[in-house]
Scaffold this active site. Structure first.
Site, PDB file in Angstrom:
ATOM      1  N   LEU A 119       2.282 -20.087 -15.338  1.00  0.00           N
ATOM      2  CA  LEU A 119       2.054 -19.207 -14.197  1.00  0.00           C
ATOM      3  C   LEU A 119       3.367 -19.152 -13.439  1.00  0.00           C
ATOM      4  O   LEU A 119       3.983 -20.196 -13.198  1.00  0.00           O
ATOM      5  CB  LEU A 119       0.947 -19.754 -13.287  1.00  0.00           C
ATOM      6  N   ASP A 120       3.829 -17.940 -13.085  1.00  0.00           N
ATOM      7  CA  ASP A 120       5.099 -17.877 -12.376  1.00  0.00           C
ATOM      8  C   ASP A 120       4.953 -18.470 -10.977  1.00  0.00           C
ATOM      9  O   ASP A 120       3.847 -18.771 -10.517  1.00  0.00           O
ATOM     10  CB  ASP A 120       5.668 -16.455 -12.360  1.00  0.00           C
ATOM     11  N   MET A 121       6.071 -18.628 -10.306  1.00  0.00           N
ATOM     12  CA  MET A 121       6.089 -19.378  -9.049  1.00  0.00           C
ATOM     13  C   MET A 121       5.120 -18.814  -8.016  1.00  0.00           C
ATOM     14  O   MET A 121       4.455 -19.573  -7.296  1.00  0.00           O
ATOM     15  CB  MET A 121       7.515 -19.394  -8.475  1.00  0.00           C
ATOM     16  N   THR A 123       2.387 -17.017  -8.560  1.00  0.00           N
ATOM     17  CA  THR A 123       1.018 -16.834  -9.040  1.00  0.00           C
ATOM     18  C   THR A 123       0.266 -18.139  -8.896  1.00  0.00           C
ATOM     19  O   THR A 123       0.787 -19.212  -9.165  1.00  0.00           O
ATOM     20  CB  THR A 123       1.019 -16.380 -10.511  1.00  0.00           C
TER      21      THR A 123
END
Length: 259
Positions: A119-121, A123
């Protein structure tokens, strides 16, 4: 080092060492292959020079000079990742990672775990973690079609008809994104919540698709990965998936030929 578990005309017995080490939770297959290239893995004291080596078990195998323990029982944990954390063990820029939070979030006695997907930062939501590198890889591979579901809060104008067109896939800046099942949940003015289920999980896929449609994403939450849901797990907390559910998943993955 040549495969030493076969004779002429016979199929080798056992499995590739990268698969065995991944199953033992040492690292993902790809990372194991890098470790072999760096000379970090040995068998009976002899440094391994190829990931193609096939072994019946991990007897005599060492990583950085330490013997590899027998694989533990496969375990999966659910973590409610908050926004602002990097999905990595360490970050060159010094930003906080999921492992910073996991030190206090994981149940006592938990094994070393690896994230399933990323999960990106910015999200938040469900991040699965496991001690089984082989299962991690199987759940991540786009070809295996494991669904991931997200809820996005976005600003702008969009219709259900436009979202339904995503079922046919979409190409953005030369990158093709496969079928996406998207539904408009509710709208307040020009703000809306959109639920999206996809199977590829390409980098920033949900954000890029919605931005391409003219929307500004202000919040993104992953609510499900495969058969597992975020539910009411508190933000920043982790809990273990029931073993019966883990075994049910493994049997299904094996039946489909993914493991």
């Amino acid at each position: 080092m040549a495969d030493n578990n076969k004779t002429d005309g016979e199929r080798p017995e056992g499995e590739r060492i990268a698969k065995l080490l991944a199953r033992a939770g040492v690292a993902s297959r790809r990372e194991v292959e890098r470790m072999i290239g760096d000379g970090r893995i040995a068998i009976d004291g002899k440094v391994l020079d190829t990931p193609a080596t096939i072994l019946p078990n991990l007897k005599g195998v060492t990583v950085d000079g330490k013997a590899v323990a027998k694989p533990d029982q496969t375990r999966i944990f659910a973590f409610h990742k908050p926004s602002g954390l990097i999905t990595a063990e360490r970050d060159p820029k010094g930003r906080a990672t999921i492992y910073t939070a996991l030190r206090n979030a994981m149940p006592k006695g938990s094994p070393r775990v690896m994230p399933i997907g990323r999960l990106d930062m910015n999200t938040e939501g469900l991040l699965l973690l496991t001690n089984d590198g082989e299962l991690k890889r199987a759940l991540e591979l786009p070809a295996n079609g494991v669904p991931r579901t997200y809820r996005a809060r976005a600003f702008g104008d969009i219709s259900q008809e436009q979202l339904e067109d995503l079922m046919d896939g979409i190409t953005i800046d030369g990158v093709h994104y496969g079928s996406i099942d998207a539904n408009l949940e509710r709208r307040t003015g020009r703000n809306q919540w959109i639920e999206m289920t996809l199977t590829e999980g390409k980098n920033r896929e949900v954000r890029r698709v919605l931005e391409h449609l003219g929307l500004q994403v202000s919040r993104l939450v992953r609510t499900a990965y495969g058969p597992f849901e975020l539910g009411d797990l508190p933000r920043g907390q982790a809990g273990e998936i029931k073993q019966a559910d883990v075994e049910r998943l493994r049997k299904m993955m094996k039946r489909e030929g993914f493991l």
